[in-house]
Design a protein around this motif. Structure first.
Motif, PDB file in Angstrom:
ATOM      1  N   UNK A  13       6.594  -1.684   6.056  1.00 19.10           N
ATOM      2  CA  UNK A  13       5.272  -1.112   6.299  1.00 19.10           C
ATOM      3  C   UNK A  13       5.351  -0.081   7.428  1.00 19.10           C
ATOM      4  N   UNK A  14       4.278   0.659   7.597  1.00 21.27           N
ATOM      5  CA  UNK A  14       4.217   1.642   8.679  1.00 21.27           C
ATOM      6  C   UNK A  14       4.305   0.970  10.045  1.00 21.27           C
ATOM      7  N   UNK A  15       3.976  -0.322  10.099  1.00 23.26           N
ATOM      8  CA  UNK A  15       3.971  -1.039  11.377  1.00 23.26           C
ATOM      9  C   UNK A  15       5.367  -1.422  11.853  1.00 23.26           C
TER      10      UNK A  15
ATOM     11  N   UNK B  64       3.100   6.961  11.850  1.00 24.18           N
ATOM     12  CA  UNK B  64       4.130   6.859  10.813  1.00 24.18           C
ATOM     13  C   UNK B  64       3.604   7.407   9.488  1.00 24.18           C
ATOM     14  N   UNK B  65       2.335   7.170   9.199  1.00 24.35           N
ATOM     15  CA  UNK B  65       1.743   7.702   7.972  1.00 24.35           C
ATOM     16  C   UNK B  65       1.629   9.225   8.000  1.00 24.35           C
ATOM     17  N   UNK B  66       1.603   9.797   9.190  1.00 21.92           N
ATOM     18  CA  UNK B  66       1.511  11.247   9.331  1.00 21.92           C
ATOM     19  C   UNK B  66       2.873  11.913   9.502  1.00 21.92           C
ATOM     20  N   UNK B  67       3.939  11.135   9.465  1.00 25.72           N
ATOM     21  CA  UNK B  67       5.288  11.658   9.696  1.00 25.72           C
ATOM     22  C   UNK B  67       5.697  12.659   8.616  1.00 25.72           C
TER      23      UNK B  67
ATOM     24  N   UNK C 245       0.807  -1.220   0.000  1.00 23.08           N
ATOM     25  CA  UNK C 245       0.000   0.000   0.000  1.00 23.08           C
ATOM     26  C   UNK C 245       0.842   1.272   0.000  1.00 23.08           C
ATOM     27  N   UNK C 246       2.155   1.130   0.178  1.00 22.55           N
ATOM     28  CA  UNK C 246       3.005   2.299   0.314  1.00 22.55           C
ATOM     29  C   UNK C 246       2.794   2.982   1.653  1.00 22.55           C
ATOM     30  N   UNK C 247       3.655   3.957   1.930  1.00 22.85           N
ATOM     31  CA  UNK C 247       3.514   4.792   3.117  1.00 22.85           C
ATOM     32  C   UNK C 247       3.604   6.250   2.671  1.00 22.85           C
ATOM     33  N   UNK C 248       2.625   7.108   2.999  1.00 23.93           N
ATOM     34  CA  UNK C 248       1.475   6.826   3.864  1.00 23.93           C
ATOM     35  C   UNK C 248       0.407   6.010   3.157  1.00 23.93           C
ATOM     36  N   UNK C 249      -0.355   5.259   3.932  1.00 24.71           N
ATOM     37  CA  UNK C 249      -1.522   4.562   3.410  1.00 24.71           C
ATOM     38  C   UNK C 249      -2.652   5.579   3.249  1.00 24.71           C
ATOM     39  N   UNK C 250      -3.395   5.447   2.177  1.00 22.01           N
ATOM     40  CA  UNK C 250      -4.515   6.371   1.932  1.00 22.01           C
ATOM     41  C   UNK C 250      -5.457   6.402   3.136  1.00 22.01           C
TER      42      UNK C 250
ATOM     43  N   UNK D  87       8.296   8.142   4.089  1.00 18.52           N
ATOM     44  CA  UNK D  87       7.395   8.116   2.937  1.00 18.52           C
ATOM     45  C   UNK D  87       7.974   7.139   1.919  1.00 18.52           C
ATOM     46  N   UNK D  88       7.265   6.046   1.680  1.00 14.95           N
ATOM     47  CA  UNK D  88       7.819   4.943   0.889  1.00 14.95           C
ATOM     48  C   UNK D  88       6.895   4.569  -0.269  1.00 14.95           C
ATOM     49  N   UNK D  89       7.447   4.637  -1.489  1.00 14.10           N
ATOM     50  CA  UNK D  89       6.752   4.121  -2.657  1.00 14.10           C
ATOM     51  C   UNK D  89       6.875   2.597  -2.698  1.00 14.10           C
TER      52      UNK D  89
END
Length: 258
Positions: free
Chosen positions: A230-232, A27-30, A16-21, A36-38
């Motif tokens: 992942x963000x986790x 982490x998604x709000x960082x 899903x990449x980071x951030x997730x939609x 931020x990962x494609x």
């Protein structure tokens, strides 16, 4: 001409990449660009050759961020969408160069032919579609690319067989949960290993952080970089500072010289 190999991490994120939609996970709000990962992909360049491993849905954006003059081929690890869905965006390379070589297991090629039939069509081709030159990959057959004999390395992604690849001193593996001993031997002595480290908790088809660390120790490369994150897994900087000195988290647009 530079004889060194340059590795560019085009993407280091999970499916899903980071951030997730729509995610409110911290982490998604960082604001840290390294968080931020494609979708996962890597560019391998040496002399005047450029090869990409996997071509996911962020391929166009990745090529705009890391422009290259030509693309000599794409090696696929497996058929999942986060590794293949960007294949239509090879069109600019095709228009300049002609058919783009692709390398994959026959099962993966069959999947691509079903999903992107217009790219693989032999007749009645749509004039705006890209075309490819197909090369089948087998685990016991080296791939001659640009003066290198690239070694396919088979691994298990839950029940699905996937390929990693060894380019000289560089080994790239992703979506791995298990590797048989005979395939492990193909990685020994490498200078750089890349392997997936999805998250902290166990996962049915990916290494978690503990498993990735154990795998890195067993391979024994001089340097190891984790990808398919992942963000986790947590914040990049916090995870990075707790890793062994020769093990790092990869991040988008990181470049290595080998």
């Amino acid at each position: 001409m530079d004889d060194k190999m340059t590795i560019t991490f085009l993407g280091t994120g999970t499916s899903q990449g980071i951030p997730i939609i729509g995610s409110k996970h911290p982490v998604c709000l960082s604001d840290n660009p390294k968080d931020k990962r494609l979708r996962v992909s890597v560019l391998i360049s040496w002399q005047d050759y450029n090869y990409v491993i996997d071509c996911g849905p962020d391929f166009r954006q990745q090529m705009l961020s890391n422009p290259i003059d030509k693309l000599d081929g794409i090696l696929f690890t497996h058929e999942h969408a986060d590794h293949t869905a960007g294949i239509d965006d090879i069109r600019p390379f095709f228009f300049r160069q002609g058919d783009i070589p692709v390398y994959a297991h026959p099962r993966v090629l069959d999947s691509l032919k079903r999903r992107f039939d217009y790219i693989f069509a032999d007749e009645d081709r749509y004039p705006g579609a890209p075309a490819v030159k197909v090369h089948e990959v087998f685990k016991d057959k080296k791939i001659p690319l640009g003066g290198l004999d690239v070694v396919p390395i088979e691994a298990s992604h839950n029940r699905l067989k996937v390929f990693g690849y060894r380019f000289g001193e560089f080994v790239y593996m992703t979506d791995v949960k298990r590797v048989e001993e005979e395939e492990m031997k193909k990685m020994k002595g490498a200078e750089v290993l890349v392997i997936n480290a999805l998250r902290i908790d166990p996962h049915h088809s990916h290494f978690n952080l503990k498993e990735a660390l154990e795998f890195a120790e067993e391979v024994g490369a001089e340097r190891t970089y984790f990808t398919h994150i992942s963000h986790l897994l947590g914040f990049h900087d916090e995870v990075e500072k707790n890793l062994p000195k020769n093990i790092h988290l990869a991040y988008d647009n990181l470049q290595l010289k080998i």
